[in-house]
Design a protein around this motif. Structure first.
Motif, PDB file in Angstrom:
ATOM      1  N   SER A 175      -9.637  -2.601  -1.063  1.00 16.09           N
ATOM      2  CA  SER A 175      -9.537  -2.645  -0.108  1.00 16.09           C
ATOM      3  C   SER A 175      -8.560  -3.404   0.226  1.00 16.09           C
ATOM      4  CB  SER A 175     -10.653  -3.322   0.978  1.00 16.09           C
ATOM      5  OG  SER A 175     -11.037  -4.447   0.433  1.00 16.09           O
ATOM      6  N   ASN A 176      -8.811  -4.224  -1.115  1.00 18.71           N
ATOM      7  CA  ASN A 176      -7.013  -5.509  -1.277  1.00 18.71           C
ATOM      8  C   ASN A 176      -5.938  -3.935  -1.763  1.00 18.71           C
ATOM      9  OD1 ASN A 176      -7.632  -7.734  -0.028  1.00 18.71           O
ATOM     10  ND2 ASN A 176      -8.674  -8.277  -2.358  1.00 18.71           N
ATOM     11  N   ALA A 177      -6.593  -3.639  -2.438  1.00 15.22           N
ATOM     12  CA  ALA A 177      -5.464  -2.628  -3.498  1.00 15.22           C
ATOM     13  C   ALA A 177      -4.752  -1.646  -2.538  1.00 15.22           C
ATOM     14  CB  ALA A 177      -5.844  -1.594  -4.397  1.00 15.22           C
ATOM     15  N   ILE A 178      -6.038  -0.879  -1.499  1.00 15.74           N
ATOM     16  CA  ILE A 178      -5.642   0.036  -0.328  1.00 15.74           C
ATOM     17  C   ILE A 178      -4.660  -0.505   0.461  1.00 15.74           C
ATOM     18  CG2 ILE A 178      -6.298   1.361   1.289  1.00 15.74           C
ATOM     19  CD1 ILE A 178      -7.122   3.090  -1.013  1.00 15.74           C
ATOM     20  N   GLU A 179      -4.716  -1.489   0.568  1.00 13.57           N
ATOM     21  CA  GLU A 179      -3.712  -2.777   1.933  1.00 13.57           C
ATOM     22  C   GLU A 179      -2.378  -2.315   1.358  1.00 13.57           C
ATOM     23  OE1 GLU A 179      -4.137  -2.906   5.061  1.00 13.57           O
ATOM     24  OE2 GLU A 179      -6.415  -1.806   4.552  1.00 13.57           O
ATOM     25  N   ARG A 180      -2.704  -3.101  -0.222  1.00  5.27           N
ATOM     26  CA  ARG A 180      -1.201  -3.291  -0.737  1.00  5.27           C
ATOM     27  C   ARG A 180      -0.103  -1.761  -1.003  1.00  5.27           C
ATOM     28  NH1 ARG A 180      -1.891  -8.329  -4.762  1.00  5.27           N
ATOM     29  NH2 ARG A 180      -1.006  -6.517  -6.467  1.00  5.27           N
ATOM     30  N   ALA A 181      -0.585  -0.722  -1.373  1.00  5.51           N
ATOM     31  CA  ALA A 181      -0.621   1.003  -1.728  1.00  5.51           C
ATOM     32  C   ALA A 181       0.619   1.046   0.434  1.00  5.51           C
ATOM     33  CB  ALA A 181      -1.797   1.555  -1.494  1.00  5.51           C
ATOM     34  N   LYS A 182      -0.866   0.443   1.446  1.00  4.06           N
ATOM     35  CA  LYS A 182      -0.872   1.302   2.606  1.00  4.06           C
ATOM     36  C   LYS A 182       0.864   0.227   3.223  1.00  4.06           C
ATOM     37  CE  LYS A 182      -4.975   2.160   4.351  1.00  4.06           C
ATOM     38  NZ  LYS A 182      -6.046   2.038   5.899  1.00  4.06           N
ATOM     39  N   LYS A 183       0.712  -0.787   2.719  1.00  6.83           N
ATOM     40  CA  LYS A 183       1.895  -1.761   2.585  1.00  6.83           C
ATOM     41  C   LYS A 183       3.446  -0.857   2.209  1.00  6.83           C
ATOM     42  CE  LYS A 183       3.122  -5.892   3.124  1.00  6.83           C
ATOM     43  NZ  LYS A 183       3.151  -8.374   2.675  1.00  6.83           N
ATOM     44  N   ARG A 184       3.254  -1.387   0.557  1.00  5.07           N
ATOM     45  CA  ARG A 184       4.493  -0.464   0.135  1.00  5.07           C
ATOM     46  C   ARG A 184       5.129   0.938   0.993  1.00  5.07           C
ATOM     47  NH1 ARG A 184       2.048   0.990  -4.715  1.00  5.07           N
ATOM     48  NH2 ARG A 184       2.418   3.424  -3.775  1.00  5.07           N
ATOM     49  N   LEU A 185       3.592   1.589   1.050  1.00  6.70           N
ATOM     50  CA  LEU A 185       4.540   3.210   1.669  1.00  6.70           C
ATOM     51  C   LEU A 185       5.136   3.169   3.442  1.00  6.70           C
ATOM     52  CD1 LEU A 185       1.579   5.862   0.417  1.00  6.70           C
ATOM     53  CD2 LEU A 185       4.003   5.760   0.080  1.00  6.70           C
ATOM     54  N   GLY A 186       4.613   2.082   3.667  1.00  2.00           N
ATOM     55  CA  GLY A 186       5.092   2.091   5.353  1.00  2.00           C
ATOM     56  C   GLY A 186       4.688   2.584   6.621  1.00  2.00           C
ATOM     57  N   LEU A 187       5.768   3.336   6.971  1.00  2.00           N
ATOM     58  CA  LEU A 187       5.269   4.806   7.919  1.00  2.00           C
ATOM     59  C   LEU A 187       4.509   6.087   7.029  1.00  2.00           C
ATOM     60  CD1 LEU A 187       8.772   4.101  10.372  1.00  2.00           C
ATOM     61  CD2 LEU A 187       6.064   3.251  10.140  1.00  2.00           C
ATOM     62  N   ASN A 188       4.948   5.566   6.425  1.00  3.07           N
ATOM     63  CA  ASN A 188       4.286   6.996   5.395  1.00  3.07           C
ATOM     64  C   ASN A 188       3.087   6.833   4.966  1.00  3.07           C
ATOM     65  OD1 ASN A 188       6.595   8.884   4.778  1.00  3.07           O
ATOM     66  ND2 ASN A 188       7.143   7.667   3.237  1.00  3.07           N
ATOM     67  N   ALA A 189       2.253   5.662   4.900  1.00  5.97           N
ATOM     68  CA  ALA A 189       1.019   5.592   5.050  1.00  5.97           C
ATOM     69  C   ALA A 189       0.225   6.630   5.477  1.00  5.97           C
ATOM     70  CB  ALA A 189       0.459   4.140   4.973  1.00  5.97           C
ATOM     71  N   HIS A 190       0.337   6.555   7.110  1.00  8.72           N
ATOM     72  CA  HIS A 190      -0.953   7.473   8.202  1.00  8.72           C
ATOM     73  C   HIS A 190      -0.570   8.792   7.221  1.00  8.72           C
ATOM     74  CE1 HIS A 190       2.724   8.760   9.193  1.00  8.72           C
ATOM     75  NE2 HIS A 190       2.889   9.674  10.353  1.00  8.72           N
ATOM     76  N   LYS A 191       0.564   9.239   6.436  1.00 11.88           N
ATOM     77  CA  LYS A 191      -0.393  10.643   5.701  1.00 11.88           C
ATOM     78  C   LYS A 191      -1.214  10.970   4.765  1.00 11.88           C
ATOM     79  CE  LYS A 191       5.266  11.490   6.800  1.00 11.88           C
ATOM     80  NZ  LYS A 191       6.362  11.978   6.153  1.00 11.88           N
ATOM     81  N   ILE A 192      -1.443  10.062   4.286  1.00 10.65           N
ATOM     82  CA  ILE A 192      -2.854   9.614   3.533  1.00 10.65           C
ATOM     83  C   ILE A 192      -4.085   9.710   4.069  1.00 10.65           C
ATOM     84  CG2 ILE A 192      -3.639   8.797   1.716  1.00 10.65           C
ATOM     85  CD1 ILE A 192      -0.930   9.882   1.276  1.00 10.65           C
TER      86      ILE A 192
END
Length: 206
Positions: free
Chosen positions: A75-92
């Protein structure tokens, strides 16, 4: 065993930055090349297994792919990826799961896995993975693992090495092997790791 694996990877992603782990790629070029070769429509359902902090998802989004799923045990890896993607994270579509406990609710047109499969060292676990992709991949499979010229361990864990022949044999019950390619990955600490990537096409029974 699952709890031990999860604890291992959560610890890695909690305490280490991308330049401190061997698998980091600024541009996942070989993965992109294999996916491009499949000529998938932008609406294709693509899942990245063990995607973690991989930037493959960034490139796929930028190229206009609309149905992307990223699965990782951490879950830490996923959260870091979401943070990197910013507003685009919701598209995944994000999934936190051990691959051996993953219960898909849909079919995928392309299943991509760089360096998750080779962590399966027990025959029963490998068989479970093979059955999983056989059931839930309806078009293509792209797998990248350490080759027989690659490391014997990664992140302190044992791995299973592959070559073209045993990769083909492993998935032959449900897939026809397409091209394979070797890649020498240069780690952030300037060491070399030899990978083999293979793509496969689903065999549809008549």
């Amino acid at each position: 065993m699952t709890a031990i694996r999860k604890e291992h990877w959560e610890n890695i992603y909690q305490n280490k930055q991308p330049d401190e782990v061997s698998w980091t790629q600024e541009t996942p070029q070989i993965s992109l090349d294999f996916i491009h070769a499949l000529n998938l429509p932008k609406s294709a359902a693509i899942i990245d297994i063990g995607g973690g902090e991989s930037k493959l998802v960034d490139f796929l989004l930028n190229e206009g792919y609309e149905d992307i799923t990223v699965l990782d045990i951490s879950s830490n890896a996923i959260e870091r990826a979401k943070k990197r993607l910013g507003l685009n994270a919701h598209k995944i579509n994000w999934i936190v799961s051990d691959i051996l406990e993953f219960k898909p609710t849909r079919q995928y047109d392309c299943w991509h896995d760089r360096a998750t499969f080779h962590f399966l060292t027990e025959e029963g676990d490998i068989r479970k993975y093979v059955e999983l992709v056989g059931q839930f991949v309806n078009k293509y499979l792209v797998i990248g693992t350490f080759s027989t010229e690659g490391p014997l361990k990664c992140s302190g864990l044992d791995i299973t090495q592959y070559n073209e022949n045993n990769m083909e044999k492993t998935f032959s019950s449900d897939f026809l092997r397409l091209p394979c390619s070797r890649e020498t990955h240069i780690t952030p600490f300037n060491t070399q790791q030899n990978f083999i990537f293979c793509s496969f096409e689903k065999i549809h029974q008549v």
